[in-house]
Design an enzyme around this catalytic site. Structure first.
Site, PDB file in Angstrom:
ATOM      1  N   CYS A   1       0.863  -1.191  -0.057  1.00  0.00           N
ATOM      2  CA  CYS A   1       0.065   0.056   0.050  1.00  0.00           C
ATOM      3  C   CYS A   1       0.937   1.152   0.192  1.00  0.00           C
ATOM      4  CB  CYS A   1      -1.084   0.046   1.015  1.00  0.00           C
ATOM      5  SG  CYS A   1      -0.288  -0.220   2.795  1.00  0.00           S
TER       6      CYS A   1
ATOM      7  N   HIS B   1      -1.153   1.634   7.585  1.00  0.00           N
ATOM      8  CA  HIS B   1      -1.772   1.206   6.217  1.00  0.00           C
ATOM      9  C   HIS B   1      -1.737   2.867   5.517  1.00  0.00           C
ATOM     10  CE1 HIS B   1      -4.156  -0.258   2.977  1.00  0.00           C
ATOM     11  NE2 HIS B   1      -5.089   0.609   3.198  1.00  0.00           N
TER      12      HIS B   1
END
Length: 914
Positions: free
Chosen positions: A299, A851
């Site tokens: 990510c 994230h």
């Protein structure tokens, strides 16, 4: 299928426009109610469709662009003034140059957009139109299930286009096939195309010319196998001689069809727009809304790539023929491989009709040239971004042989001359699309602390890394006074930016003290019971105010012209014990009061008495109002409306008439004269209690006149001035009873901290050419030349030997009108430096397990989207700001005239559209 009876009220074989409209409406309603997976839909050119809409709705607004709109338009009556359309002509949708096999039907242009170029008609509607008008060609497409739950219906306008590579012969062919078809069907069609025995053929997922997986599960769909648009499928044939499979060595030559170049990169509008009557949308209708699959903690890479891919200048550049600028021999580059990998990935992400892309080839190249990003651990998105920008620059550097250039010292030359020289030297060695778009220049000034030698250099930058201070705010306690006697003083604790300006303090105070539109605040520093100075400059740094200072904020009317401050300083008698004899004298104490008068008015001693009573009226005891006795008329005065005395004929504040308690008439109440003394230039005291009509001379230059009031014990019995005795310090250390609300840190404050002069850290000491020694010089940075795209990194992460730390500070960054004009040191550039946010990366969670996502604005749609790996969803602009913001991408707001190199080089500045 809905049966249609051809009949007409006119008795002829041809229907009237009204009859056509009603019939198509009924067929469309029936098709909408029964649509399902596997139904066939047909493309019809928008140009012909609009002609028919105009024909059957001639009295209606010309805004029906799809079949859904027709359901409303079909309820209105039209006339027959417009000519009936001729036969259907879909030729403008056909790509004559498309290389497809005979089984895939007509190939359409890759850049078609639903609602702009075509609309989708259910089969029953198409059949009816075709029976009336004829023409073609017929462009049929199937409805498939899509979405995470596979319950949404989507028309697959763009089936997969795959390149079949035959081994060992090297033949190739291009086919179109639905992503919902099975691997078995692909295997069968490959055998038919190359005339092979199916038992001697196997096929491979050959994405990026690498064998990723043997495709032997014949029941699995191509969608489930993650087969991508325009990728290669390797077809291997068993060797009849030795019974073995051919080696794939030497087969990496590309036979794939590249995405056609196009200047039209516009997106299709809203994802949720539905043009078919069944509510089925075209999958991937909006270009630029393609996600990236997470390959395992990638990510960090996906978020950075999406921001770069959606930088309009890069989107245009890499969709054109960028390969001619690749520097294959640059020893500092990646022999062009990084640029090619990025360019191919960008093209896939901007191609229409896309499913999420697996960035495996790009990740492989990245790991090859930057081993620190290999594997599947979480990494820093900003570090990757810095590597990509630098690596792409070197791969695309137009300078094939870098000349050696020695920079000259400034030696007192004008900054403009030195800066241009440094920039020219930089461009002589570094010239690429990355430099054109992202590189700016700052001025670096070093000063030796010993000999004061000044060294000025002008260095390029690719992005700005702005510090986030752990403590970004400070608490301040300020007492607010009125000048019109309308209220008692009030003390307010406020929170302001630690490195803020006086204007920040005024803004916060204005909110908490309910400042009126007709008023403004004046901040005064109080020392020794009188005003030391007024903080008139709104740019005064709050860091100059110490915690033990005492500040007062005074509400004053805005409308007083050429104002003069009248300061009422309190005095009381105190005993001095010198030897055996005690003496008393008047000493200042407490907090002074302030009023405002106009220099244009003639002020008498009686007016000063009125002003003093006005300022002191909130402190007057109620019992004093009820039992006032006048023993000597010569020592008393009638209190009148003081408005004229305070504000002159301009009139400024109705509140100034609130001299005393509302129950008491201001016209009849008599109060004793106050012992007031005007302090003149020689520091002498002039008694103002006598000669009421005498004018008070206002100082010609000073804006402050000082009046003493001597508080006798008898006078103190009439007033309660305890609240004036002690003015609190700006900040008093001690136990905090209530934590003040933290004000958001401004991006401007972060920038000011970055540009602030500060000493170098000991390990980075500077070698002074004059002292011939290493010195801990002071360093000052200034912005000099700003790029077209300004990348700002918020330094949330700090590292030490034992721990890593993340700051969760919320930074209030502007989305529109990020104004850097006043931060640019090059004053010869008179243009406003305005920027607008178009993309940012976010980091959620801790250091290792966090994230990354990206917020990106599609400029053609003027709409923000959240890119969370493969999942994309629209978001509101007000939701873009959060404490997770990490790297910000700003784009210069274009002025009418632009002479930037990006335009000259053709890199482009428009939105991602033609």
């Amino acid at each position: 299928m809905v049966e249609v009876t051809m009949c007409s009220s006119s008795g002829s074989g041809e229907l009237t426009p009204e009859e056509e409209r009603v019939l198509i409406r009924d067929i469309a309603n029936s098709a909408e109610a029964s649509s399902k997976e596997g139904d066939t839909f047909y493309l019809i050119t928008q140009r012909w469709w609009q002609h028919w809409i105009d024909y059957v709705n001639q009295d209606q607004p010309n805004n029906a662009t799809d079949v859904s709109s027709l359901l409303e338009h079909c309820n209105s009556v039209g006339s027959s003034m417009l000519k009936r359309p001729s036969g259907i002509d879909n030729s403008d949708l056909i790509n004559d140059a498309a290389s497809v096999d005979s089984n895939s039907g007509n190939g359409i242009h890759d850049t078609l957009l639903e609602g702009r170029d075509y609309v989708l008609l259910p089969q029953a509607v198409w059949d009816q139109f075709h029976s009336w008008y004829g023409g073609g060609p017929t462009l049929a497409r199937k409805a498939i299930s899509s979405g995470l739950s596979q319950t949404e219906l989507t028309v697959e306008v763009y089936p997969l286009r795959l390149q079949l590579l035959l081994m060992p012969k090297g033949d190739h062919s291009s086919i179109r096939i639905s992503k919902k078809e099975t691997i078995g069907e692909l295997h069968r069609r490959a055998c038919d195309i190359f005339d092979l025995n199916s038992e001697q053929v196997r096929i491979w997922d050959y994405y990026g010319h690498r064998k990723h997986a043997l495709m032997n599960d014949m029941e699995k769909t191509l969608d489930d196998a993650n087969i991508q648009m325009d990728q290669d499928i390797l077809v291997e044939v068993l060797n009849n001689v030795n019974g073995g499979w051919p080696a794939s060595k030497g087969t990496s030559k590309s036979h794939g069809t590249e995405i056609p170049q196009s200047t039209n990169l516009t997106s299709a509008g809203e994802l949720e727009n539905t043009y078919g009557v069944s509510g089925i949308s075209t999958r991937g209708a909006s270009a630029g809304l393609t996600g990236l699959l997470n390959l395992g903690n990638t990510c960090f890479m996906n978020s950075a790539i999406q921001c770069l891919v959606h930088t309009p200048e890069f989107a245009r550049y890499f969709r054109e023929d960028y390969r001619r600028e690749i520097n294959w021999q640059n020893p500092l580059g990646m022999v062009g491989e990084l640029a090619v990998a990025f360019g191919e990935l960008l093209r896939k992400l901007w191609a229409p009709g896309r499913t999420p892309v697996a960035p495996r080839p790009f990740k492989t190249k990245l790991a090859r040239f930057a081993p620190q990003f290999s594997g599947y651990n979480q990494h820093d998105s900003q570090e990757l971004l810095a590597f990509l920008l630098d690596g792409l620059h070197e791969d695309l550097n137009r300078v094939k042989h870098k000349p050696y250039i020695k920079s000259r010292d400034a030696d007192g030359r004008p900054d403009e001359e030195v800066a241009d020289e440094y920039w020219a030297n930089h461009i002589a060695r570094n010239d690429s699309i990355i430099v054109d778009v992202c590189q700016g220049q700052y001025k670096s000034t070093l000063v030796c602390p010993v000999c004061n030698k000044v060294s000025v250099t002008f260095d390029p930058f690719m992005y700005l890394s702005l510090p986030l201070q752990a403590t970004v705010t400070r608490s301040m306690t300020i007492t607010v006074f009125t000048c019109d006697g309308s209220a008692l003083p009030s003390t307010f604790p406020v929170t302001v930016p630690k490195q803020g300006r006086c204007r920040d303090l005024i803004q916060v105070l204005s909110n908490v003290c309910s400042l009126k539109q007709s008023e403004e605040l004046k901040i005064a520093e109080i020392r020794h019971h009188s005003i030391q100075r007024f903080l008139e400059d709104p740019l005064i740094s709050l860091s100059t105010i110490k915690d033990d200072d005492r500040l007062a904020a005074i509400k004053v009317p805005k409308s007083v012209k050429n104002a003069v401050y009248l300061q009422l300083v309190h005095h009381r008698q105190e005993q001095d014990f010198a030897g055996a004899q005690a003496t008393s004298r008047w000493k200042p104490y407490g907090m002074p009061l302030v009023s405002l008068i106009s220099r244009h008015d003639v002020i008498t001693r009686g007016n000063v008495q009125t002003l003093a009573h006005t300022m002191l009226s909130p402190f007057l005891k109620k019992e004093s109002l009820k039992h006032t006795e006048i023993s000597d008329p010569s020592t008393s005065m009638a209190v009148v409306d003081p408005t004229n005395a305070i504000c002159s004929s301009d009139g400024c504040s109705d509140s100034s008439s609130k001299v005393v308690n509302k129950d008491v008439s201001t016209k009849t109440l008599a109060l004793p004269k106050l012992p007031l003394y005007l302090v003149d230039d020689s520091n002498a005291r002039i008694d103002l209690s006598v000669g009421e009509e005498k004018a008070v001379r206002l100082p010609p230059s000073s804006t402050l006149i000082v009046v003493h009031i001597d508080w006798s014990q008898k006078l103190l019995e009439k007033y309660n001035i305890n609240s004036l005795e002690n003015l609190p310090e700006v900040f008093k250390s001690g136990p905090v009873t209530k934590k003040a609300r933290t004000e958001p840190l401004s991006l401007y404050t972060c920038l000011e901290a970055f540009l602030r002069e500060e000493p170098l850290v000991p390990e980075d000491m500077w070698y002074c050419p004059q002292c011939k020694e290493r010195r801990q010089a002071s360093k000052k940075l200034d912005l000099w030349r700003l790029p077209e795209v300004l990348v700002i990194h918020l330094k949330r992460f700090s590292y030490s030997r034992s721990m890593k730390h993340k700051l969760e500070t919320f930074v209030n960054f502007p989305i529109h009108d990020f104004d850097l004009t006043n931060y640019v040191a090059n004053k010869n550039n008179s243009k406003r430096q305005l920027y607008e946010l178009y993309a940012l990366t976010n980091h959620y969670g801790g250091m290792g397990s966090g994230h990354y996502t990206a917020h990106i604005k599609l400029l053609d749609e003027n709409r923000w989207y959240n890119f969370d790996d493969s999942h994309i969803s629209p978001i509101n602009e007000e939701d873009v700001k959060s404490a997770a913001a990490y790297v910000l991408f700003y784009r210069r707001v274009k002025s009418d005239a632009s002479n930037s190199k990006v335009q000259q080089s053709g890199a482009g500045h428009d939105n991602v559209s033609s």
